[in-house]
Structures are given as structure tokens and as C-alpha cells.
Design a protein around this motif. Structure first.
Motif, PDB file in Angstrom:
ATOM      1  N   ALA A 288     -10.851 -14.167  -7.226  1.00 26.57           N
ATOM      2  CA  ALA A 288     -12.081 -14.886  -7.572  1.00 26.57           C
ATOM      3  C   ALA A 288     -12.116 -15.378  -9.008  1.00 26.57           C
ATOM      4  O   ALA A 288     -12.859 -16.305  -9.327  1.00 26.57           O
ATOM      5  N   HIS A 289     -11.332 -14.770  -9.893  1.00 29.61           N
ATOM      6  CA  HIS A 289     -11.409 -15.130 -11.316  1.00 29.61           C
ATOM      7  C   HIS A 289     -10.118 -15.811 -11.795  1.00 29.61           C
ATOM      8  O   HIS A 289      -9.729 -15.666 -12.947  1.00 29.61           O
ATOM      9  N   ALA A 290      -9.477 -16.545 -10.938  1.00 28.13           N
ATOM     10  CA  ALA A 290      -8.160 -17.101 -11.246  1.00 28.13           C
ATOM     11  C   ALA A 290      -8.187 -18.200 -12.296  1.00 28.13           C
ATOM     12  O   ALA A 290      -7.145 -18.532 -12.868  1.00 28.13           O
ATOM     13  N   SER A 291      -9.343 -18.776 -12.590  1.00 30.01           N
ATOM     14  CA  SER A 291      -9.388 -19.921 -13.505  1.00 30.01           C
ATOM     15  C   SER A 291     -10.102 -19.608 -14.816  1.00 30.01           C
ATOM     16  O   SER A 291     -10.530 -20.529 -15.524  1.00 30.01           O
ATOM     17  N   ARG A 508     -24.614  -7.359 -18.202  1.00 33.47           N
ATOM     18  CA  ARG A 508     -23.269  -7.280 -17.611  1.00 33.47           C
ATOM     19  C   ARG A 508     -22.784  -8.681 -17.263  1.00 33.47           C
ATOM     20  O   ARG A 508     -23.417  -9.403 -16.503  1.00 33.47           O
ATOM     21  N   VAL A 509     -21.647  -9.059 -17.841  1.00 32.27           N
ATOM     22  CA  VAL A 509     -21.007 -10.336 -17.528  1.00 32.27           C
ATOM     23  C   VAL A 509     -19.542 -10.029 -17.249  1.00 32.27           C
ATOM     24  O   VAL A 509     -18.786  -9.682 -18.160  1.00 32.27           O
ATOM     25  N   ASP A 510     -19.138 -10.131 -16.003  1.00 32.61           N
ATOM     26  CA  ASP A 510     -17.800  -9.696 -15.606  1.00 32.61           C
ATOM     27  C   ASP A 510     -16.882 -10.888 -15.367  1.00 32.61           C
ATOM     28  O   ASP A 510     -17.305 -11.914 -14.829  1.00 32.61           O
ATOM     29  N   PHE A 511     -15.616 -10.725 -15.774  1.00 32.70           N
ATOM     30  CA  PHE A 511     -14.633 -11.797 -15.615  1.00 32.70           C
ATOM     31  C   PHE A 511     -13.423 -11.362 -14.784  1.00 32.70           C
ATOM     32  O   PHE A 511     -12.423 -12.084 -14.713  1.00 32.70           O
ATOM     33  N   GLY A 512     -13.499 -10.168 -14.184  1.00 30.95           N
ATOM     34  CA  GLY A 512     -12.395  -9.696 -13.360  1.00 30.95           C
ATOM     35  C   GLY A 512     -11.195  -9.217 -14.140  1.00 30.95           C
ATOM     36  O   GLY A 512     -10.095  -9.095 -13.590  1.00 30.95           O
ATOM     37  N   VAL A 513     -11.374  -8.926 -15.426  1.00 28.85           N
ATOM     38  CA  VAL A 513     -10.280  -8.465 -16.280  1.00 28.85           C
ATOM     39  C   VAL A 513     -10.424  -6.954 -16.489  1.00 28.85           C
ATOM     40  O   VAL A 513     -11.460  -6.498 -16.975  1.00 28.85           O
ATOM     41  N   ASP A 652      -6.471 -20.825 -18.033  1.00 30.68           N
ATOM     42  CA  ASP A 652      -6.247 -20.991 -16.593  1.00 30.68           C
ATOM     43  C   ASP A 652      -5.947 -19.657 -15.907  1.00 30.68           C
ATOM     44  O   ASP A 652      -5.080 -19.557 -15.035  1.00 30.68           O
ATOM     45  N   GLY A 653      -6.670 -18.637 -16.343  1.00 36.61           N
ATOM     46  CA  GLY A 653      -6.546 -17.331 -15.703  1.00 36.61           C
ATOM     47  C   GLY A 653      -5.390 -16.483 -16.169  1.00 36.61           C
ATOM     48  O   GLY A 653      -5.241 -15.344 -15.716  1.00 36.61           O
ATOM     49  N   ARG A 654      -4.574 -16.992 -17.068  1.00 35.21           N
ATOM     50  CA  ARG A 654      -3.385 -16.264 -17.520  1.00 35.21           C
ATOM     51  C   ARG A 654      -3.560 -15.787 -18.960  1.00 35.21           C
ATOM     52  O   ARG A 654      -4.088 -16.510 -19.799  1.00 35.21           O
ATOM     53  N   VAL A 655      -3.052 -14.582 -19.238  1.00 37.52           N
ATOM     54  CA  VAL A 655      -3.029 -14.072 -20.609  1.00 37.52           C
ATOM     55  C   VAL A 655      -2.021 -14.878 -21.415  1.00 37.52           C
ATOM     56  O   VAL A 655      -0.874 -15.059 -20.994  1.00 37.52           O
ATOM     57  N   GLU A 656      -2.436 -15.357 -22.580  1.00 40.55           N
ATOM     58  CA  GLU A 656      -1.559 -16.205 -23.387  1.00 40.55           C
ATOM     59  C   GLU A 656      -0.586 -15.406 -24.244  1.00 40.55           C
ATOM     60  O   GLU A 656       0.476 -15.911 -24.624  1.00 40.55           O
ATOM     61  N   GLN A 657      -0.927 -14.168 -24.584  1.00 43.83           N
ATOM     62  CA  GLN A 657      -0.059 -13.358 -25.436  1.00 43.83           C
ATOM     63  C   GLN A 657       0.902 -12.530 -24.562  1.00 43.83           C
ATOM     64  O   GLN A 657       0.520 -12.058 -23.490  1.00 43.83           O
TER      65      GLN A 657
END
Length: 726
Positions: A288-291, A508-513, A652-657
């Protein structure tokens, strides 16, 4: 150590004496612990397991405190030497077996967090040693037919001054072990310490320097295979399919293992597995949080705190919604600032790893961990075993910082080993470690400080927003209360400073991380929010930074004395060269104080150099001043890295580091003079490990505010328009 699991005292003593080792312990463990119980519900005395003494007089103490590298085991050795009146050179510290007998109430089970290591040892090993000393004295008195009060313990011997007789502990152990432990062993008062309170050398340093210390990643077992893992590139994604053939074509590859959110390659060597897993092209099913993107997350969090619709924290008594609103309306002036801080990685030096052997009867696990009991329970559940069928072998830890409280990597390693049908060491690459969670939560806060005509606080209104780490962590700890994540108000209630009224809320604000505990937890960001707000209040009052804080510390003479001592140490009152500025920030409660004073030089707009950092801590009782100094240095640099550079960002849902080239840590060249002041004015230990990180960032931010006149509302400083000039 197999005898330690025996519940029968007499049978245990018999087997131990034959083996040439005798176990001593105490029957009363105050503060943090409860008795273990046997099958009938009867309390089992700790007499059976805290200490062992070999025939040469070397004492081994078994502790539930993990050796995370911060020196707590050295302090525990000091406890043993102190209470048993013996040389620390003859003391050995080993981690206790992960069995229910060693479980504690807090930290729960067998786990290490919350700066509770020394405190825990003082509540367990100290009374055990005090009981052992009393039993040795009693054994000697019985043998000599004299009064116990006329016997003294010194230099690992019991002496009777009147007759000049003395016996070494080794000659008394057998008789002492048969005695009933005292109901309430009395540990020494700090005023009587001879070993504790001294800066003794850490016995583990040589092995850490020469490489002989065995960390989880160093474990070697006969017939061991190696595994490398490739995780889904986005959180919440699952493995849909993968063609195994490119990996299986590599010589030395044994198997490809499919997991719900990852794929692993098992091979003869790690680099073979690593090369092979990188050849795979898995197909992932996004969640659900892919983007998600960092910019959008920041916007939603700042919008939430601006709206002010968060759920009100129910405590403490100073939390009065109506009274707070009235006070804000009556305020003479207001400081109103919105802040935000990013996700942060733990970035421990030793990547996550675990070595596991699964058999028909159970599992053996070798790993670096902070949470032995949770790991044991988690692996047992994943493998369909009972917890007692999973044996945890605790190794040296190359950095925990809260990440090794989680056991996702250990469960993964267990599933891989089971699928492979062999003993397998699974190692996460640095990129996996950095990109596969868990993180400190991304957080935004709006702080409104209402001031009276004298610029003193009337009410503090806090609106904060972010994901709940308590929803993601697998650590056994205090759960959310009334649907509220209590980590968001760490450092606000019970703070050193005095605030008449509070109004604190969380959205509460969730981002699926996945989020979890990060060194100092909520204090790591809340100290920044609070101290930078106070700095702005001091500027409104046209007062010196420390003078303004002193007005808020009149109720706490110990804290006031600490601040004054640190100011003197840092030379706060001395004039600065042109272009130089100082900043102060403090973290703590009514009994524990830590703070930083930072001197910077601004060479041009947006660019500064660190000239000097003066750190201070008063943790109550200090076991080893040099060890405390070292911990404060390490914690300061940990927090400094986060303040200057630390950020886990998403695109775009990916960790940059992925590694230390993009997730930077402060280098030696960037580290200024670092001076540490250690005070000891309390009557009990309060903890050290988590006190370094919180106040270093806001101290720099306050110095930058003095330099530019503009608040710093975002960390890291690279995102706030400031660049470090070396």
C-alpha cells in the motif's frame, strides 16, 4: 553451564562440587526482579546460579546485561570485586544462559536497553555477591567457633584479627555453599567503595583491539554454510516469483531460499552467496505504501501539527486542556515554531547477522543481540518450537543502538537454516542493513510556548505527528496507552525545567515504514524541539542562554549546580573571538542531567566550523568515571552524526541511502576538541548510555541561532541550509 538449569539445590550442589566449581547467590533481588518458580510454584532461590568460583579462586559472575561495547561488563566486574573484597583481576563476567531463571521484571526477560545495565547489575549481582561474602564469613566463623562480627573479608580471604587466623575463599567455598543465604543481603554504601567509583581498565579492550573478541559475525561452526539476502526494494512488498537458475549456476551455491519479502542464497562462502544473490531478478508485489516520498511525508506531518487535532495525552496532572488554553490567551508573548526530523538508521558497525542450526529437537542460535528472550520466543514461534528448545548463544555486539532489540534478522536466519537443512550463517550486507528497516520515526512538531510579562513559561503546547514505533517494534516493553505512543512525549513530562501547564497531543501518521527504538528514543528529537524553543524564549527576554535556563531551574539545586559547573568548564563567561558563537542544550529529569556546550565559528553565511564541544553528565552514582567519559564521547559523536548528516529518505518508495557514502558519519577530521565533565552527586545510578545523543544537535542549533538570528527548524543541518566547514 548445563547444571545451571537444574532446579534442585542439593542435586546442583552435588554435581557442581564434583566438577570443582561452586555456585553462590542471593535469595533477595530488590528493585527489578522477582523469584523464579519451580513446577510447584515454589520460589527457587537465586543461590543456584549467580556466581561460580573455581579451584584457583577466579570468580565468574553471570549477567543478563549484554556486552554492547560500552563497558558495562567492566563495571559489573567492579561490583563483584567490591562486594567480595577481592582483586578485579580474578573476576570474569559471562552472559547468563537464556533461561527463565534469569528473567527480570524490567527490562523484561533477558534484554538490555534504557541505560539500565549498571542499575540491573546493582540489583542482582551486587546483592548476590554481598550474600556470598556474608556466607563466607559465616563459614569461617563456624569453623573457628567465633562470632561472625569478629571476622572480616579482604583480599579474597576471611580473617579473624583476634587470633591471626585467615582462610582463602577456596578453602571456605564448600562449607559456605551449604549455608542458607541471608534473606536481605546488604550491599555496600557508595561511601565505603574501594573498587567501584575508580577508573579501572576495561578487561575486554585488548581482545577488541587484537581481533580475538568473537562477535556474531565472527562465529565459526563445523560444516557451516553462508547466506546472503536480497530484500524487497519497498516496504510492504512481497516476493511474487524469481528464477533461481542464475544463482544455482554459480559454483559453490547450495540453495536458493524464498522468503515472504526476500530471497536468500546459501553457499559455501559469503562472497559466493553475495555474488549469486545479486544475479537474481525477483518479481515483487508492491504494498500500500509503494510510492512514498520524503517530501510528501514532511508535508503531511507539518500539516497535521498545524491543524492541532491530535489526541490529547491523558497525563500528567499538569496536563489541563482548558487551563492551558486560557493561559495561552492571556500570555504576554509566544514562541511558536514548527520542526521536523527524518527517519534515522542505527548504522551499527557490525552488520546484522545470525548463525543458526535447526534440528528435529530444537535450534541453536549464535548472534549479537540486545534482546535474548524476545529473540528466543520469536524464533521458537517461527519454527514451531517451544522457547526452551531454542538456545541463544550471546556474542560480543558491534553496536546495537536499539536495532538489535529487534529480531527480524534472526527469524530470517532461522528460516533459511531450516530450509537449507544445515547450519547457516546469514549476513545482511550494509545495503540490506540500511534499507530493510527499522528506523527512528520521522516526526514533526509544533511547539508553542506561552510566556508571561517576565518571559517565564506559562504553558507549553505540543502538537506532534508521526508513525508509532510501538506498532512496529517486536520488543517486549510498555505498550501504547489509550492508543497513544508514549515515546512522543519522552523528555517533555518530568523534564528538568519547570513548566506550570502542558497541552501535549499526537497525531498518528503512518507510512508503512518499520520504526523502532533508536538510541535515546523520543529524547533524540524532543530535546531539539524543547531546547531550541527555550533558546528563542531567551532571545525574546534579551537574556543570556544560561541565565534564562537558570530561571527555570531554581526548584532543582542539583541541576542548577550541574549547569553552573559545565558553564565554568566550558568557559561560558569568557569573551569569544569575532565570528565565534556558543550554544547550550540540556537533557534530563529531576535526578539525571546531561548537556552540551558547543563553540562554533561561522566563516560565511550557511557555513560553520566546530571549534570545541564540552559535554557534561551527572548520572548519580558513577561506577567508573573514565568509562562514563568514554560513553559520553561515543554518544556525543553518535548524536553529532545525526545532527550534521543523518537522514533516511525515500523516493518512489525506495530508501535512497545504502552505505556510509550516502549515510554519512562524522569523521575524525570533522571532530573538534571534545571535553567531558563527569559529576557524581546522586545516591543511585541513573544510566549513561543514552545521554550523549539528545543535546548535541540542539546545542549546535542554538549556536547557529546566535550566529544568524534565524531558528533551525529542520534536521539534519544539511537540510536546514548549513554546511560543515572542516
Amino acid at each position: 553451564m548445563t547444571t545451571l538449569a537444574s532446579p534442585a539445590r542439593r542435586n546442583f550442589l552435588k554435581s557442581s562440587l564434583v566438577a570443582g566449581a561452586w555456585i553462590l547467590g542471593s535469595s533477595t533481588i530488590p528493585m527489578l526482579d522477582t523469584f523464579a518458580r519451580d513446577e510447584t510454584g515454589k520460589a527457587v532461590s537465586p543461590f543456584d546460579f549467580w556466581l561460580s568460583v573455581d579451584s584457583t579462586g577466579v570468580v565468574t559472575a553471570y549477567t543478563t546485561v549484554t556486552n554492547l561495547g560500552q563497558g558495562t561488563h567492566a563495571a559489573i566486574a567492579q561490583i563483584v570485586a567490591e562486594e567480595l573484597e577481592m582483586s578485579i583481576a580474578n573476576v570474569r563476567i559471562e552472559h547468563a544462559p537464556v533461561i527463565k531463571k534469569f528473567h527480570r521484571e524490567w527490562p523484561p526477560g533477558i534484554t538490555t536497553f534504557g541505560s539500565a545495565g549498571f542499575n540491573s547489575a546493582m540489583a542482582t549481582i551486587a546483592p548476590a555477591c554481598a550474600a556470598a561474602r556474608q556466607m563466607l564469613l559465616q563459614a569461617a566463623a563456624l569453623q573457628w567457633q567465633v562470632e561472625v562480627k569478629d571476622c572480616i573479608a579482604r583480599n579474597a580471604q576471611v580473617a579473624h584479627a583476634a587470633t591471626g587466623r585467615s582462610l582463602h575463599y577456596t578453602a571456605l567455598i564448600k562449607a559456605a555453599a551449604l549455608l542458607t543465604p541471608p534473606e536481605k543481603p546488604v550491599i555496600k554504601s557508595s561511601k565505603d567503595w574501594k573498587v567501584l567509583g575508580q577508573s579501572v581498565q576495561r578487561p575486554d579492550i585488548p581482545a577488541r583491539v587484537d581481533g580475538s573478541a568473537v562477535f556474531g559475525i565472527d562465529v565459526q561452526r563445523p560444516g557451516m554454510l553462508m547466506a546472503a539476502v536480497l530484500h524487497a526494494p519497498r516496504f510492504g512488498s512481497s516476493l511474487q516469483s524469481v528464477d533461481d537458475s542464475p544463482a544455482l549456476a554459480i559454483k559453490g551455491v547450495r540453495q536458493v531460499v524464498h522468503l515472504p519479502n526476500a530471497v536468500a542464497v546459501v553457499a559455501d562462502r559469503y562472497w559466493i552467496a553475495r555474488k549469486a544473490v545479486q544475479l537474481l531478478k525477483p518479481v515483487w508485489q508492491d504494498g500500500a505504501h509503494a510510492s512514498i516520498n520524503t517530501a510528501e511525508m514532511r508535508t503531511s506531518l507539518l500539516r497535521a501539527v498545524a491543524a492541532g487535532d491530535g489526541k490529547l495525552f491523558p497525563r500528567p496532572k499538569k496536563q489541563k486542556e482548558g487551563a492551558a488554553e486560557t493561559a495561552m490567551n492571556e500570555a504576554s508573548s509566544m514562541v511558536d515554531t514548527s520542526f521536523d526530523v527524518p527517519f534515522l538508521a542505527h548504522a551499527a558497525m557490525e552488520p546484522l547477522n545470525a548463525t543458526v542450526e535447526v534440528t528435529a529437537t530444537g535450534a541453536q542460535v549464535w548472534l549479537s543481540t540486545q534482546s535474548q528472550t524476545d529473540t528466543q520466543n520469536g524464533i521458537a514461534k517461527a519454527l514451531g518450537l517451544q522457547p526452551e528448545q531454542v538456545q541463544i548463544h550471546t556474542q560480543h555486539v558491534g553496536g546495537g543502538f536499539g536495532r538489535r532489540l529487534e529480531h527480524d534478522f534472526a527469524i530470517e536466519a532461522a528460516l533459511i537454516a531450516k530450509a537449507a537443512g544445515a547450519i547457516v550463517k546469514t549476513i545482511w550486507s550494509r545495503e540490506n542493513d540500511m534499507r530493510a528497516g527499522y528506523y527512528r520515526p520521522i516526526t514533526a512538531a509544533r511547539v508553542q510556548l506561552a510566556l508571561d510579562k517576565d518571559y517565564l513559561p506559562m504553558v507549553l503546547r505540543l502538537d506532534t505527528a508521526g508513525p508509532s514505533l510501538l506498532e512496529y517494534t517486536r520488543v517486549t516493553n510498555s505498550p501504547a496507552r489509550d492508543g497513544l505512543d508514549w515515546t512522543y512525549i519522552m523528555g517533555w513530562f518530568g523534564n528538568t525545567y519547570k513548566f506550570p501547564l502542558f497541552d501535549t497531543r499526537w497525531t498518528r501518521v503512518d507510512f508503512g515504514v518499520p520504526c523502532s527504538y533508536w538510541r535515546s528514543v523520543g529524547n533524540s528529537q524532543n530535546c531539539f524541539f524543547l531546547e531550541h524553543t527555550l533558546e528563542q524564549a531567551a532571545r525574546k527576554a534579551d537574556m543570556d542562554s544560561l541565565e534564562y535556563r537558570r530561571r527555570l531551574l531554581q526548584h532543582n539545586p542539583k541541576a542548577l549546580a550541574f549547569v553552573n559547573a559545565l558553564a565554568e568548564r566550558a568557559g561560558w563567561s569568557k569573551p569569544l573571538p569575532k565570528g565565534h558563537y556558543r550554544g547550550f542544550a540540556m537533557n534530563g529529569n529531576s535526578a539525571l542531567f546531561s548537556a552540551h556546550i558547543v563553540e562554533i565559528a561561522v566563516s560565511k553565511p550557511g557555513q560553520f566550523r566546530l571549534i570545541k564541544i564540552t559535554a557534561g553528565i551527572n548520572p548519580g552514582i558513577v561506577a567508573n568515571p573514565k568509562a562514563v567519559e568514554a560513553q559520553m564521547m561515543g554518544g556525543t559523536l553518535f548524536g553529532l552524526s545525526a545532527a550534521l548528516f543523518g537522514e533516511i529518505s525515500f523516493k518512489d518508495g525506495r530508501v535512497e541511502q545504502g552505505n556510509f557514502d550516502s549515510y554519512r558519519l562524522v569523521t575524525l577530521a570533522q571532530t573538534p576538541v571534545l571535553d567531558v565533565m563527569v559529576m557524581s552527586t546522586g545516591d543511585r545510578p541513573e544510566g549513561v548510555g543514552e545521554e550523549g545523543p539528545p543535546s548535541i544537535g540542539p546545542a549546535i542549533a542554538n549556536a547557529l541561532l546566535a550566529a544568524s538570528g534565524k531558528p533551525v527548524t529542520r534536521l539534519p543541518l544539511t537540510q536546514a541550509g548549513w554546511k560543515l566547514d572542516v
